[in-house]
Each structure stands twice: as C-alpha cells, then as structure tokens.
Design a protein around this motif. Structure first.
Motif, PDB file in Angstrom:
ATOM      1  N   VAL A  42      -4.511  34.629 -18.800  1.00 14.50           N
ATOM      2  CA  VAL A  42      -4.779  33.754 -19.934  1.00 14.50           C
ATOM      3  C   VAL A  42      -3.599  33.835 -20.893  1.00 14.50           C
ATOM      4  O   VAL A  42      -3.261  34.916 -21.387  1.00 14.50           O
ATOM      5  CB  VAL A  42      -6.082  34.155 -20.660  1.00 14.50           C
ATOM      6  N   ILE A  43      -2.967  32.677 -21.118  1.00 11.92           N
ATOM      7  CA  ILE A  43      -1.856  32.572 -22.063  1.00 11.92           C
ATOM      8  C   ILE A  43      -2.246  31.492 -23.060  1.00 11.92           C
ATOM      9  O   ILE A  43      -2.221  30.302 -22.730  1.00 11.92           O
ATOM     10  CB  ILE A  43      -0.541  32.215 -21.354  1.00 11.92           C
ATOM     11  N   GLY A  44      -2.643  31.916 -24.243  1.00 16.53           N
ATOM     12  CA  GLY A  44      -3.131  30.959 -25.231  1.00 16.53           C
ATOM     13  C   GLY A  44      -4.364  30.248 -24.698  1.00 16.53           C
ATOM     14  O   GLY A  44      -5.351  30.890 -24.333  1.00 16.53           O
ATOM     15  N   ASP A  45      -4.302  28.909 -24.608  1.00 15.75           N
ATOM     16  CA  ASP A  45      -5.415  28.121 -24.079  1.00 15.75           C
ATOM     17  C   ASP A  45      -5.291  27.849 -22.582  1.00 15.75           C
ATOM     18  O   ASP A  45      -6.113  27.145 -22.012  1.00 15.75           O
ATOM     19  CB  ASP A  45      -5.494  26.772 -24.814  1.00 15.75           C
ATOM     20  N   ASN A  46      -4.254  28.392 -21.941  1.00 18.54           N
ATOM     21  CA  ASN A  46      -4.000  28.152 -20.523  1.00 18.54           C
ATOM     22  C   ASN A  46      -4.574  29.278 -19.679  1.00 18.54           C
ATOM     23  O   ASN A  46      -4.360  30.453 -19.986  1.00 18.54           O
ATOM     24  CB  ASN A  46      -2.494  28.047 -20.269  1.00 18.54           C
ATOM     25  N   SER A  77       6.189  29.518 -11.945  1.00 24.05           N
ATOM     26  CA  SER A  77       7.048  28.557 -12.676  1.00 24.05           C
ATOM     27  C   SER A  77       6.396  28.123 -13.974  1.00 24.05           C
ATOM     28  O   SER A  77       7.043  28.121 -15.032  1.00 24.05           O
ATOM     29  CB  SER A  77       7.344  27.336 -11.817  1.00 24.05           C
ATOM     30  N   GLU A  78       5.132  27.752 -13.910  1.00 24.22           N
ATOM     31  CA  GLU A  78       4.439  27.288 -15.115  1.00 24.22           C
ATOM     32  C   GLU A  78       4.250  28.431 -16.115  1.00 24.22           C
ATOM     33  O   GLU A  78       4.440  28.254 -17.316  1.00 24.22           O
ATOM     34  CB  GLU A  78       3.094  26.675 -14.743  1.00 24.22           C
ATOM     35  N   ILE A  79       3.907  29.613 -15.613  1.00 20.52           N
ATOM     36  CA  ILE A  79       3.721  30.784 -16.489  1.00 20.52           C
ATOM     37  C   ILE A  79       5.026  31.138 -17.180  1.00 20.52           C
ATOM     38  O   ILE A  79       5.066  31.316 -18.392  1.00 20.52           O
ATOM     39  CB  ILE A  79       3.156  31.976 -15.693  1.00 20.52           C
ATOM     40  N   SER A  80       6.120  31.205 -16.423  1.00 23.40           N
ATOM     41  CA  SER A  80       7.394  31.576 -17.039  1.00 23.40           C
ATOM     42  C   SER A  80       7.840  30.529 -18.055  1.00 23.40           C
ATOM     43  O   SER A  80       8.417  30.881 -19.083  1.00 23.40           O
ATOM     44  CB  SER A  80       8.472  31.817 -15.986  1.00 23.40           C
ATOM     45  N   GLY A  81       7.529  29.264 -17.819  1.00 20.72           N
ATOM     46  CA  GLY A  81       7.848  28.223 -18.775  1.00 20.72           C
ATOM     47  C   GLY A  81       7.096  28.395 -20.083  1.00 20.72           C
ATOM     48  O   GLY A  81       7.646  28.153 -21.164  1.00 20.72           O
ATOM     49  N   PHE A 101      -4.826  30.695 -15.686  1.00 17.91           N
ATOM     50  CA  PHE A 101      -4.252  30.608 -14.346  1.00 17.91           C
ATOM     51  C   PHE A 101      -5.005  31.541 -13.413  1.00 17.91           C
ATOM     52  O   PHE A 101      -5.269  32.688 -13.759  1.00 17.91           O
ATOM     53  CB  PHE A 101      -2.778  31.017 -14.357  1.00 17.91           C
ATOM     54  N   VAL A 102      -5.324  31.046 -12.226  1.00 14.12           N
ATOM     55  CA  VAL A 102      -5.919  31.870 -11.175  1.00 14.12           C
ATOM     56  C   VAL A 102      -4.800  32.139 -10.180  1.00 14.12           C
ATOM     57  O   VAL A 102      -4.306  31.231  -9.523  1.00 14.12           O
ATOM     58  CB  VAL A 102      -7.112  31.161 -10.502  1.00 14.12           C
ATOM     59  N   GLY A 103      -4.371  33.389 -10.115  1.00 12.06           N
ATOM     60  CA  GLY A 103      -3.240  33.759  -9.286  1.00 12.06           C
ATOM     61  C   GLY A 103      -1.962  33.768 -10.096  1.00 12.06           C
ATOM     62  O   GLY A 103      -1.860  33.112 -11.136  1.00 12.06           O
ATOM     63  N   PHE A 104      -0.989  34.547  -9.619  1.00  6.01           N
ATOM     64  CA  PHE A 104       0.274  34.654 -10.341  1.00  6.01           C
ATOM     65  C   PHE A 104       1.421  33.997  -9.594  1.00  6.01           C
ATOM     66  O   PHE A 104       2.069  33.097 -10.127  1.00  6.01           O
ATOM     67  CB  PHE A 104       0.609  36.123 -10.625  1.00  6.01           C
ATOM     68  N   ALA A 105       1.685  34.428  -8.377  1.00 11.09           N
ATOM     69  CA  ALA A 105       2.870  33.961  -7.649  1.00 11.09           C
ATOM     70  C   ALA A 105       2.920  32.436  -7.558  1.00 11.09           C
ATOM     71  O   ALA A 105       3.956  31.826  -7.813  1.00 11.09           O
ATOM     72  CB  ALA A 105       2.925  34.593  -6.259  1.00 11.09           C
ATOM     73  N   GLU A 106       1.789  31.811  -7.247  1.00  7.74           N
ATOM     74  CA  GLU A 106       1.769  30.352  -7.096  1.00  7.74           C
ATOM     75  C   GLU A 106       1.863  29.611  -8.428  1.00  7.74           C
ATOM     76  O   GLU A 106       2.096  28.409  -8.460  1.00  7.74           O
ATOM     77  CB  GLU A 106       0.535  29.892  -6.309  1.00  7.74           C
ATOM     78  N   ASN A 107       1.697  30.328  -9.527  1.00  9.60           N
ATOM     79  CA  ASN A 107       1.781  29.729 -10.868  1.00  9.60           C
ATOM     80  C   ASN A 107       2.986  30.236 -11.655  1.00  9.60           C
ATOM     81  O   ASN A 107       3.101  29.956 -12.849  1.00  9.60           O
ATOM     82  CB  ASN A 107       0.501  30.040 -11.655  1.00  9.60           C
TER      83      ASN A 107
END
Length: 79
Positions: free
Chosen positions: A58-62, A72-76, A64-70
């Motif tokens: 959980v990053i703010g209101d976002n 790019s979006e997480i690092s952004g 994500f289920v899983g890390f590796a596949e997400n």
C-alpha cells in the motif's frame, strides 16, 4: 515526510523479501505487517484486495498485489 509504505508479508515469501530488500536499498521507509504473526493482517489484506495474497503493498491510496510484476509502477510512485 510521506507516509511509509505498508507491506503485508509472510517470512517465506520470496517476492515479499525482494520487495523489502528493494525498499531498504532505495531508502524507502516501510512498515512490514507479518501476516503469520497477527491474524488481523490477513483480514486487512482481504479487505484491501478481496484476496489473500502477499505481498500486498500500500502506497498512499494505491494497492498492489505482488511486487515484481508491479515494480515499474511502484518505483514510479516512489520517486
């Protein structure tokens, strides 16, 4: 300061460990919610996602289920 990243994990999950290592290496503050230590954490994951999958991040209101596949979006979001 921004709110720390929340990550719901279990100790034997390689994707969870990869995510925590990534956050440490990039000086991203996070709180680790170990789903094996407290039964309320899996319930929180279910309420967030409708699934019982870790890592859930959980990053703010976002959410994500899983890390590796997400990654790019997480690092952004963390820039």
């Amino acid at each position: 300061m921004k709110e720390p990243v929340k990550i719901y994990t279990i100790p034997t999950c390689s994707d969870c460990n990869f995510a925590k290592r990534y956050f440490k290496e990039h000086d991203v503050p996070y709180v680790d919610y170990n789903c094996e230590e407290d039964p309320k954490y899996p319930e929180e994951v279910w309420n967030l996602t409708g699934k019982q999958i870790v890592p859930t991040i959980v990053i703010g209101d976002n959410v994500f289920v899983g890390f590796a596949e997400n990654l790019s979006e997480i690092s952004g979001l963390l820039k």
